[in-house]
Design a protein around this motif. Structure first.
Motif, short mmCIF file in Angstrom:
data_model
loop_
_atom_site.label_atom_id
_atom_site.label_comp_id
_atom_site.label_asym_id
_atom_site.label_seq_id
_atom_site.Cartn_x
_atom_site.Cartn_y
_atom_site.Cartn_z
N LYS A 122 80.25 52.31 121.60
CA LYS A 122 78.50 51.98 121.60
C LYS A 122 78.68 50.56 121.06
O LYS A 122 79.56 50.19 120.41
N LYS A 123 77.68 49.81 121.63
CA LYS A 123 77.72 48.34 121.04
C LYS A 123 76.96 48.19 119.42
O LYS A 123 76.16 49.20 119.19
N VAL A 124 77.56 47.41 118.76
CA VAL A 124 77.32 47.46 117.24
C VAL A 124 76.39 45.95 117.12
O VAL A 124 77.17 45.06 117.44
N ASP A 125 75.31 45.88 116.53
CA ASP A 125 74.71 44.67 116.12
C ASP A 125 73.82 45.25 114.79
O ASP A 125 72.56 45.74 115.06
N LEU A 126 74.27 45.19 113.55
CA LEU A 126 73.62 45.72 112.45
C LEU A 126 73.66 44.53 111.47
O LEU A 126 74.51 43.95 111.13
N SER A 127 72.52 44.79 110.72
CA SER A 127 72.40 43.66 109.44
C SER A 127 73.20 44.48 108.26
O SER A 127 73.70 45.64 108.21
N LEU A 128 74.02 43.40 107.33
CA LEU A 128 74.70 43.88 106.21
C LEU A 128 74.13 43.36 105.13
O LEU A 128 73.26 42.74 105.17
N ARG A 129 74.61 44.34 104.03
CA ARG A 129 74.03 43.92 102.65
C ARG A 129 75.43 43.81 101.71
O ARG A 129 76.46 44.47 102.21
N PRO A 130 75.47 43.36 100.64
CA PRO A 130 76.78 43.03 99.84
C PRO A 130 77.36 44.45 99.47
O PRO A 130 76.70 45.40 99.23
N GLY A 131 78.41 44.50 99.43
CA GLY A 131 79.32 45.80 99.10
C GLY A 131 79.67 46.74 100.17
O GLY A 131 80.23 47.70 99.94
N VAL A 132 79.04 46.23 101.40
CA VAL A 132 79.21 47.31 102.63
C VAL A 132 80.89 47.17 103.06
O VAL A 132 81.37 45.93 103.05
N GLN A 133 81.50 48.33 103.32
CA GLN A 133 82.62 48.42 103.56
C GLN A 133 83.00 48.81 104.92
O GLN A 133 81.98 49.74 105.49
N ASP A 134 84.06 48.87 105.73
CA ASP A 134 84.42 49.54 107.01
C ASP A 134 85.31 50.72 106.27
O ASP A 134 85.35 51.00 105.29
N ASP A 135 85.41 51.69 107.23
CA ASP A 135 86.21 52.89 106.93
C ASP A 135 87.68 52.79 106.35
O ASP A 135 88.17 53.64 105.79
N LEU A 136 88.27 51.45 106.63
CA LEU A 136 89.45 51.12 105.69
C LEU A 136 89.35 50.42 104.60
O LEU A 136 90.06 50.61 103.50
N SER A 137 88.56 49.18 104.65
CA SER A 137 88.55 48.53 103.42
C SER A 137 87.96 49.02 102.20
O SER A 137 88.11 48.50 101.31
N MET A 138 87.07 50.31 102.44
CA MET A 138 86.52 51.01 101.42
C MET A 138 87.77 51.39 100.65
O MET A 138 87.33 51.54 99.14
N GLN A 139 88.79 51.73 101.15
CA GLN A 139 90.04 52.40 100.46
C GLN A 139 90.48 51.30 99.42
O GLN A 139 90.78 51.80 98.31
N ILE A 140 90.67 50.10 100.18
CA ILE A 140 91.18 49.06 99.25
C ILE A 140 90.22 48.52 98.15
O ILE A 140 90.55 48.37 97.21
#
Length: 234
Positions: A122-140
């Protein structure tokens, strides 16, 4: 398997700007236990590329019937910065190690506060807010926060359909018997409102709060478990 393995440990880096304990590169390997059987092996490795840039990679080797699920063998990679703003993902990719084909690629533009690219077809085009992680960076982000005595109150994770918000809490302590010896762990739980699923993470202070076991429950029943096979830190 790959998507769930990728969620091993999640959190946002709330308060990480005040942290003083630096990250350390590591590599940890886990057995993926599903329905009582070892369905594969997942290996996670963190390396430092420059003063503030890091790369975290998840590699998976499915066994048995799990090999029929194409995503189970995908390699996931997150490039991120770790600095005064905490942990910030920059680029998240999914690749097929067999063909080398890119299956997903999401760019995080923190100046524009947008995530763009493709994920899960799927195409992705979403707004972000501070602190949002991806599925890997959230682990770190979780490891970094816990190592600096910052227990996150919540988890915010990017998804193709928006942002998933989870509660995060400490639920106890436990000594685990592992291939690297008996380890004292602190157990944390994450849970999304109105969801029947929850995750538990056994984080080992002796290894900088890298989890040595992860478990997902669905309606009170164990759905899958990641159990440590080996770990090393630089």
């Amino acid at each position: 398997m790959n998507r769930y393995a990728a969620i091993v440990l999640g959190c946002l880096a709330a308060g990480a700007a005040a942290a003083v304990t630096p990250l350390r590169p590591f590599e940890a390997s886990y057995a993926f236990i599903w329905s009582g059987f070892t369905a594969g092996v997942s290996t996670f490795s963190l390396r430092q590329d420059s003063d503030q840039q890091w790369t975290y990679v998840s590699r998976n080797q499915p066994h048995g019937l799990a090999r029929l699920y194409s995503k189970a063998s995908w390699t996931l990679t997150s490039r991120m910065t770790v600095g005064p703003e905490g942990v910030r993902p920059l680029l998240y990719t999914a690749t097929d190690p067999g063909s080398g084909a890119t299956k997903g690629e999401v760019h995080f533009d923190w100046d524009a506060n947008r995530a763009t690219g493709t994920a899960e077809g799927k195409k992705v085009d979403l707004s972000l807010r501070p602190g949002v992680q991806d599925d890997l960076s959230m682990q770190i982000a979780m490891i970094y926060a816990l190592a600096n005595d910052q227990v996150p109150k919540g988890i915010s994770v990017f998804d193709v359909s928006g942002i998933r918000d989870y509660e995060f809490e400490r639920v106890g302590t436990e000594t685990l018997h592992t291939p690297v010896g008996d380890l004292e762990t602190i157990v944390y739980r994450s849970h999304k409102a109105y969801s029947p699923r929850s995750n538990r993470y056994w984080c080992a202070p002796a290894y900088g709060y890298v989890p040595v076991q992860v478990e997902q429950q669905n309606k009170g029943e164990v759905a899958w478990t990641l159990k440590l096979r080996s770990i090393k830190r630089d």
